[in-house]
Each structure stands twice: as structure tokens, then as C-alpha cells.
Design a protein around this motif. Structure first.
Motif, short mmCIF file in Angstrom:
data_model
loop_
_atom_site.label_atom_id
_atom_site.label_comp_id
_atom_site.label_asym_id
_atom_site.label_seq_id
_atom_site.Cartn_x
_atom_site.Cartn_y
_atom_site.Cartn_z
N ALA A 95 10.23 -0.32 -7.75
CA ALA A 95 11.65 0.03 -7.79
C ALA A 95 12.37 -0.68 -8.93
CB ALA A 95 12.30 -0.33 -6.46
N ASP A 96 11.77 -1.73 -9.50
CA ASP A 96 12.43 -2.46 -10.59
C ASP A 96 11.37 -3.02 -11.55
OD1 ASP A 96 11.37 -4.79 -9.43
OD2 ASP A 96 13.16 -5.07 -8.19
N GLU A 97 11.85 -3.64 -12.61
CA GLU A 97 10.93 -4.11 -13.66
C GLU A 97 9.96 -5.17 -13.14
OE1 GLU A 97 9.71 -3.28 -16.40
OE2 GLU A 97 11.07 -1.63 -16.80
N MET A 98 10.47 -6.01 -12.22
CA MET A 98 9.59 -7.05 -11.69
C MET A 98 8.41 -6.42 -10.93
SD MET A 98 11.39 -10.37 -10.10
CE MET A 98 10.55 -10.67 -8.59
N GLU A 99 8.72 -5.38 -10.18
CA GLU A 99 7.65 -4.70 -9.44
C GLU A 99 6.72 -3.94 -10.40
OE1 GLU A 99 9.96 -4.41 -5.14
OE2 GLU A 99 9.49 -2.53 -6.17
#
Ligand code: FAD
Length: 374
Positions: A95-99
Motif C-alpha cells: 500500500a506504500d513505498e515502505m511495503e
């Protein structure tokens, strides 16, 4: 009930783990007795999602899940229709860049170990799963993961074990075992060289000092919506939820069934032994599912239920000799991966009983390590 004879091995519990063990032992030429107080495949096995996944939390978890996946894949052609084997693959959603960083890390881990894995970007993910919320960054496709209907697999394994000569003592419970014999709750003494306790969460109460805790989960199944979801979909945040040892958690986890139904999960709770559905937990879980897949708002649910995973502190199962009684073995503590790892568990125990070389090292699953935690 079967005639009283002597058995090489008695399997206590006919969930997916005990059933797989019984079949593997019987196929290996051992005389097997299975003892199950309730329905075959009626415990956690009936409550589970049936996602057959390769996981990478630890080298030992990867070894067991990847070994077991290969065994499921070999077996798939001979599974009856009602086992609903569906080679749909898994998609881990970022869902986001970290993931997305985690997607890349996992991709490297799997491909370096020969597991087919593909990174999907935002467009490819939206094409693969049009009902996901727009704006998801990407995902990791593990194409060889699959899905089954676990209770029918357990029943199939027990039926096959019986064809290979195993006896089923249903409606009976194993109270005690030692090398050479086991006692049932009606006083029957069965002569059995070895006893394997595949009793799921019940093992925690049977063995003093054993740290196996029930971890409650909720699931919900819908009416039929063929094509609504194409893969087992899991948010990467699921890993945080699965790792937490104390806090209640929910995660987006949706599975397509061969019937066209959608199985929606999942939740994790400790310290609860009441199997009742908890409205707050169920609605948190559904809210999370709708965040990821808004169109789920329009589907009809048919049934919700709960079940208990048998959790160990280090998130690895207990497969091997019980340290305090010769001839007694454990096959429990599989938490949320017991369907996936049942076949590998059965192989490892058969190897142990028959002094065969195992395909993967047994040591990481040795029950002795769990007693140290108690
Ligand atoms: C909500 C939820 C979702 C899950 N999703 C997945 C998934 O997607 N993939 C996956 O791999 N796993 C999943 N799991 C985990 C999986 O369901 C379990 O790990 C697995 O079913 C454990 O099987 P088992 O045979 O060890 O235990 P069980 O199925 O609980 O069987 C134990 C059996 O032992 C019997 N028994 C108890 N005491 C005795 C006794 N004294 N003598 C004889 N018999 C006894 C019981 O009656 C029972 O039938 C999930 C679990 C839950 C709760």
C-alpha cells in the motif's frame, strides 16, 4: 471400532496434521491407529483458510513451507474434487513505498531460493485484481501458492490411510501414552509402539510445561462471485499482525474459492478461549477488507466463524519426540500454517519413526526448545 491388535504407531487427533501423518505412516508400511474424539478435520482444520503458502519469516519456516508446497503440488492431481485444490497463486499487496521495499526484499529472498516470484507494479496489480482500491503501489506474485478446502483434505487422508490398513477409533480420546501403549477415555488400552499427539491446541493442556497457546481467528464466507478475486490477496501489513504476540490484530486477507465464493479474513487474538463471534473484531476485520477492496461493500455474506490456531513463542511447529516420555511424539503448534505444512510434518515424522534421512533438517522443530520457554 476396529479389532484390538497391536499398532506400530497411534495418531491422536485427526485434524489435517494427524490425518496427513496417518496416511504417510500407513503408506510407509506401518500399522496405524487413529484416535479422534470428534469429527475428522473438525477442529482448527475446519476453521482454517486453506491457503497453501511458502513463507519467509525464518529459514526454518521457509524450509518447511517450501518443502510442503512441493508435496502438495505432487499430490494435487490425486486430490478428490471436494478438496477444491485451486492453484490461484498469492498476491502480497503493497500500500506504500515502505511495503514496496518489502516486496523487493521478498522477491530477492524467494528467487534466490528457486521459488517463482514476480514483482507487479501499480498497473500490473490493477490488471490482475481490478477490484482492489486504486492507488495500491504494487505487489508480489507467488504463482505457485494455492488454496484447498481443508476438512475435506483431512477426510480424504484418513480414508486413504484406512485403505492402507489404518484403524480409526472415532468418538474416543487419548488420555495417556507411553512407549508400547496408549489409554483411551473409555479405559481401552491400545498396544502401540509409538504415539504421535497431533492434537492441535489441546496439546497445551496435555503436556506439562508445553507452551502452546490458542490464538483466535475470525473468518467470513460470501455468496458466489466468480472472478471477483483471482488470487489469494494479503496485505503486507499482515506480517506485522501475524508477528504480534500480544495485541489483537486484523489484516486484509481474501481468498477466491473454487465455488466462486470469497473467504474473507483475518484476525488474531490471544488470551480468549470463548469461540463466540465477536462483533467488534468481525467489523474491524471487514472494515480493513473494505479499505483494500471497496467493492466488498456490495457482497452478501453467508456465514462467519472462529477457530483457534495452536501458537508457539517462536512461531515454529513442534515436530518430534516429547522429551519426557520415550515413544511419545508431538506434531502441533502449527499456528496459521498447519494446512500448508501438514504434508511436510508427516514426512518428517515418518522419517524419524523409520530412521530415514529427511529432506530438510528436523532440529528447528524439535519440541525440546519449547519446553525451555515454559
Ligand atoms: C482463522 C484461521 C485461519 C487459518 N488459515 C490458514 C491458512 O490459510 N493456511 C494454513 O496453512 N493454516 C491456516 N490456519 C491454521 C490451520 O487451520 C491449523 O494450523 C491446522 O488446522 C492445525 O491442524 P491440526 O491437525 O494440528 O489441529 P486440529 O485441526 O485442531 O486437529 C486436532 C484434532 O485433535 C483432536 N484431539 C484433541 N485432543 C485429543 C485427544 N486427547 N485424543 C485424540 N484426539 C484429540 C481434536 O478433536 C481435533 O480434531 C488457520 C487457522 C485459523 C483459526
Amino acid at each position: 471400532m476396529a479389532a484390538a491388535i497391536s499398532y506400530d504407531v497411534l495418531v491422536a487427533g485427526a485434524g489435517i496434521v494427524g490425518a496427513a501423518c496417518a496416511l504417510e505412516f500407513a503408506r510407509s508400511g506401518l500399522a496405524v491407529a487413529i484416535v479422534e474424539p470428534a469429527e475428522v478435520g473438525g477442529g482448527a482444520t475446519a476453521a482454517g483458510m486453506g491457503h497453501l503458502a511458502v513463507m519467509d519469516d525464518s529459514p526454518a519456516q521457509f524450509a518447511l513451507t517450501s518443502y510442503s508446497q512441493a508435496l502438495w503440488s505432487d499430490l494435487s492431481a490425486e486430490l478428490p474434487r471436494d478438496v477444491e485444490y485451486l492453484p490461484c497463486g498469492s498476491l502480497w499487496i503493497a500500500a506504500d513505498e515502505m511495503e514496496m521495499d518489502e516486496v523487493r526484499r521478498k522477491h530477492g529472498y524467494y528467487t534466490a531460493r528457486g521459488i517463482a516470484a514476480e514483482i507487479l507494479d501499480e498497473c500490473a496489480l490493477a490488471d490482475a485484481e481490478p477490484n482492489l482500491r486504486p492507488g495500491m503501489i504494487g505487489g508480489l506474485l507467488l504463482a505457485r501458492d494455492s488454496v484447498i478446502y481443508p476438512p475435506c483434505a483431512a477426510r480424504h487422508f484418513v480414508a486413504e490411510a484406512r485403505k492402507h490398513g489404518a484403524s480409526l477409533f472415532q468418538g474416543r480420546r487419548v488420555m495417556k501414552a507411553e512407549k508400547g501403549a496408549a489409554w483411551l477415555d473409555d479405559g481401552t488400552r491400545l498396544i502401540a509402539g509409538k504415539t504421535v499427539f497431533a492434537t492441535g491446541t489441546a496439546a497445551g493442556a496435555t503436556f506439562r510445561g508445553l507452551n502452546v497457546q490458542p490464538r483466535k481467528g475470525h473468518l467470513l464466507i460470501t455468496d458466489r462471485y466468480p472472478g471477483f478475486v483471482n488470487h489469494q490477496l494479503i496485505e503486507l501489513g499482515y506480517l506485522k499482525s501475524a508477528h504480534s504476540l500480544q495485541t489483537d490484530s486484523v489484516a486484509f486477507n481474501v481468498q477466491p474459492r473454487k465455488t466462486g465464493q470469497l473467504l474473507i479474513g483475518s484476525s488474531r487474538q490471544y488470551g480468549v478461549d470463548d469461540p463466540a463471534i465477536e462483533a467488534a473484531m468481525m467489523s474491524n476485520m471487514l472494515r480493513r477488507a473494505i479499505e483494500y477492496m471497496p467493492a466488498l461493500r456490495g457482497v452478501s455474506a453467508i456465514r462467519g466463524w472462529t477457530g483457534f490456531r495452536a501458537a508457539t513463542p517462536d512461531k515454529l511447529p513442534l515436530i518430534g519426540p516429547y522429551p519426557d516420555a520415550e515413544g511419545v511424539y508431538l506434531a502441533t503448534g502449527h499456528e496459521g500454517l498447519g494446512i500448508s505444512t501438514s504434508l511436510a510434518t508427516a514426512k518428517l515424522l515418518a522419517d524419524l519413526l523409520l530412521n530415514r534421512q529427511s529432506a530438510i533438517p528436523l532440529e528447528p522443530y524439535a519440541p525440546t526448545r519449547n519446553f525451555a520457554h515454559a
